[in-house]
Design a protein around this motif. Sequence first.
Motif, PDB file in Angstrom:
ATOM      1  N   GLN A   9      -1.802  -8.791   7.238  1.00 39.80           N
ATOM      2  CA  GLN A   9      -0.460  -8.210   7.147  1.00 39.80           C
ATOM      3  C   GLN A   9      -0.474  -6.891   6.387  1.00 39.80           C
ATOM      4  O   GLN A   9       0.236  -5.946   6.749  1.00 39.80           O
ATOM      5  N   ARG A  10      -1.304  -6.802   5.363  1.00 40.64           N
ATOM      6  CA  ARG A  10      -1.430  -5.531   4.631  1.00 40.64           C
ATOM      7  C   ARG A  10      -2.066  -4.461   5.511  1.00 40.64           C
ATOM      8  O   ARG A  10      -1.672  -3.279   5.454  1.00 40.64           O
ATOM      9  N   ALA A  13       0.608  -3.193   7.803  1.00 39.87           N
ATOM     10  CA  ALA A  13       1.489  -2.262   7.091  1.00 39.87           C
ATOM     11  C   ALA A  13       0.831  -0.897   6.930  1.00 39.87           C
ATOM     12  O   ALA A  13       1.484   0.146   7.085  1.00 39.87           O
ATOM     13  N   ARG A  17       2.243   2.753   8.291  1.00 42.59           N
ATOM     14  CA  ARG A  17       2.350   3.948   7.446  1.00 42.59           C
ATOM     15  C   ARG A  17       1.586   5.118   8.060  1.00 42.59           C
ATOM     16  O   ARG A  17       2.034   6.273   7.994  1.00 42.59           O
ATOM     17  N   ALA A  74       6.098  -7.414   7.167  1.00 36.12           N
ATOM     18  CA  ALA A  74       5.162  -6.409   6.664  1.00 36.12           C
ATOM     19  C   ALA A  74       5.408  -5.060   7.323  1.00 36.12           C
ATOM     20  O   ALA A  74       5.390  -4.014   6.653  1.00 36.12           O
ATOM     21  N   ALA A  75       5.633  -5.050   8.640  1.00 37.43           N
ATOM     22  CA  ALA A  75       5.889  -3.797   9.353  1.00 37.43           C
ATOM     23  C   ALA A  75       7.184  -3.154   8.880  1.00 37.43           C
ATOM     24  O   ALA A  75       7.242  -1.939   8.636  1.00 37.43           O
ATOM     25  N   ALA A  78       6.794  -1.538   5.444  1.00 41.49           N
ATOM     26  CA  ALA A  78       6.122  -0.237   5.467  1.00 41.49           C
ATOM     27  C   ALA A  78       7.087   0.874   5.870  1.00 41.49           C
ATOM     28  O   ALA A  78       7.057   1.974   5.302  1.00 41.49           O
ATOM     29  N   GLY A 237      10.833  -2.467   0.470  1.00 37.48           N
ATOM     30  CA  GLY A 237      10.079  -1.223   0.598  1.00 37.48           C
ATOM     31  C   GLY A 237      10.868  -0.024   0.109  1.00 37.48           C
ATOM     32  O   GLY A 237      10.332   0.855  -0.592  1.00 37.48           O
TER      33      GLY A 237
END
Length: 384
Positions: A9-10, A13, A17, A74-75, A78, A237
Amino acid sequence: MDLSLTDEQRMLADSVRGVFAGADGDPTTGAEAPEGALEFRRDLWNRAAELGVTALVVDEEYGGAGAGVGEAYAAAGALGELAAPEQLTDLAYVPAWLLQDLATGDQKAAWLPPLAAGEKLITLAHAEPGTGWTDPRTTGVTDGRISGEKRAVAAPGDMDAFLVTAVEDGTPGVYLVHAGDGVDVTVHRDAEWAHTGRVTFRDAPAERLGAGTGDADRALRRAVALARVVQGGRAVGLMGTAMDQTAEYLKVRKQFGVTLNSFQVLKHRAAQLYADVELARSTALWAAAMAQTEGLSLEELETAALDSFVFLARQARVVAEESVQLHGGIGVTYETAVSHYAAALTGFRQLYGGELEARGAGVASGALTETPSALLDNALHTYS
């Protein structure tokens, strides 16, 4: 319970970005006036689609990734960090959830693959003038033709089709309506200067999703609950970047010959701001974890989503106000990035009927055995 994002998931993200950071039309640069900025950036949308961002929650048999709420969270987070105006949740995830829960096999085959590929844009048209989010709809369908007015529709001028909530013969449903004849669109900006607008349907051809009599209401409730959870990721975020920008400003802005972070009272306010953001982050991650719990009922999902949304709406107001105030007068100007984050946090509080409707729905929910703290003790923190 581990509430942190997974490595995958990171990485997702980070990929998001990589597409949107520093792209042309970035609203936080202050390079353009509001009227000329924030057009729908279709090129970035296509690049995000190539990464599979728009296909995350679409089933694999229709060209999607078959991912869960955590990946969508996660998306969205970001995009929130960048204050990107693309309404990913409303234009990709909500339509996918509704289509997968309601549509016939032929309807899924026709719309889910292009939605996943970013080739078609579809959005939900539900809110109506003078009507609460959960009230019966006034938009009606007769003989396959739909008439009524919807407001607060995401990016209506760029849509290929709308998923419209309406009533036919006393039965609520969700209808697929193509943009074109019988569909009039008025575009304006929301609190964060992202495209929204009013859509009027005048005897436009409408195709009902599925044929169930009681499925539409539950599908809509589920989609909105999941959307509240995912939008919580975006809000966190936004808060995180607003806090970081404020901390950096305190380090460089001078008053009486010293930087602002030399003043003890401002240090205390910055520390409280950090605590507020971390509380919001923990709550949003908890809601995302709840939404992915196996066997969770719709009522339990709604309870978690509403409790989280109400608390995050409170935190959004606190963080927006404090970030702007610690910037001083420049914090309210369009040229200052933090003003866009504050505006976007204000927009978050208005989603899906807004904060007050969500609070009322949470308190009235039959799933609650006792009122959650986020709904019970909702007084805003007062900074001294």
